[in-house]
Design an enzyme around this catalytic site. Structure first.
Site, PDB file in Angstrom:
ATOM      1  N   ASP A  60       0.774  -1.296  -0.070  1.00 52.22           N
ATOM      2  CA  ASP A  60      -0.024  -0.103  -0.006  1.00 52.22           C
ATOM      3  C   ASP A  60       0.942   1.307  -0.058  1.00 52.22           C
ATOM      4  O   ASP A  60       2.001   1.356   0.423  1.00 52.22           O
ATOM      5  CB  ASP A  60      -0.815   0.068   1.263  1.00 52.22           C
ATOM      6  N   HIS A  88      -5.910   2.123  -4.168  1.00 54.60           N
ATOM      7  CA  HIS A  88      -5.926   2.135  -2.501  1.00 54.60           C
ATOM      8  C   HIS A  88      -6.807   3.696  -2.390  1.00 54.60           C
ATOM      9  O   HIS A  88      -7.671   3.478  -1.730  1.00 54.60           O
ATOM     10  CB  HIS A  88      -4.694   2.551  -2.103  1.00 54.60           C
ATOM     11  N   HIS A 147      -6.052  10.239   1.274  1.00 57.48           N
ATOM     12  CA  HIS A 147      -5.706   9.019   2.169  1.00 57.48           C
ATOM     13  C   HIS A 147      -6.515   9.118   3.481  1.00 57.48           C
ATOM     14  O   HIS A 147      -5.993   9.585   4.600  1.00 57.48           O
ATOM     15  CB  HIS A 147      -4.058   8.599   2.442  1.00 57.48           C
ATOM     16  N   HIS A 149       4.090  -2.008   2.805  1.00 54.78           N
ATOM     17  CA  HIS A 149       3.772  -0.603   2.217  1.00 54.78           C
ATOM     18  C   HIS A 149       5.236  -0.477   1.547  1.00 54.78           C
ATOM     19  O   HIS A 149       6.218  -0.608   2.023  1.00 54.78           O
ATOM     20  CB  HIS A 149       3.748   0.164   3.376  1.00 54.78           C
TER      21      HIS A 149
END
Ligand SMILES: [Zn+2]
Length: 206
Positions: free
Chosen positions: A17, A65, A69, A158
């Site tokens: 991610d 994603h 965010h 990540h």
């Protein structure tokens, strides 16, 4: 208890991610190439669409994603929908066929799954969390996820330094790839994309 190993054909999914990241995504791709392993990258296209094209061209799966965010529970469905449609169009133009979505922080709003379905995306979370964002060493991460590395497991890592990260670089994630792939293969588990893993699971359930 059912035997999970018989349901998924002996595969695990490595997932990343918060990228692409100009510094770390190429190193993650190098480590995957060296291990002859495929993975799934849940990307933020605004961070570098050219890098997304390279991920796809290298044979990995590109998942979605986010744009911003932010937890879906802190946003309006329509706002996320508009953002996702624009991002998916951009990803398609970059040569990525996107089938899965991991929302920021893995947090779902009551409408997330319905929106995902309307966009043709499967929501994918994880079974094994490396917590690489916290700055743990590769050795510590491997020991932590070891019991979770079984057939059908989705491993969270990540390739970027996302919001909330307690580290400033991702070398431990790069270092984790080779021993993690070796651990999986030692158990008869081959790294597969999330979509391949899901397809195996659905075939087994049919
Ligand atoms: Zn994230």
């Amino acid at each position: 208890m059912t035997e999970p190993e018989t349901n998924t054909g002996g595969a695990v999914a490595l997932t990343f991610d918060d990228g692409p990241d100009a510094r770390w995504t190429p190193r993650v791709l190098d480590a995957l190439r060296a291990a002859d392993a495929v993975a799934t990258f849940f990307v933020t296209p605004g961070l570098g669409i050219e890098a997304v094209a390279e991920i796809a061209a290298a044979g990995h799966e590109v998942g979605y994603h986010c744009g911003r965010h932010v937890r879906h529970t802190d946003r309006e469905r329509g706002d996320v929908a508009d953002e996702a449609r624009a991002d998916l169009e951009q990803l398609g133009e970059a040569g990525a066929t996107v089938r899965c979505w991991r929302p920021p922080w893995g947090v779902l709003a009551p409408w997330t799954r319905d929106l995902a379905a309307s966009l043709g995306l499967a929501v994918v979370l994880w079974d094994a969390d490396t917590e690489d964002w916290s700055g743990r060493s590769a050795t510590t991460m491997l020991a932590g996820i070891d019991p979770s590395i079984r057939a059908g497991a989705v491993v969270l890592m990540h390739d970027g330094i996302g919001p909330g990260a307690l580290r400033t670089e991702a070398s431990a994630t790069v270092e984790l790839i080779a021993p993690l792939v070796a651990l999986a293969r030692g158990r008869g588990l081959e790294p597969a994309t999330v979509s391949a893993l899901t397809a195996r699971r659905e075939r087994a359930a049919a």
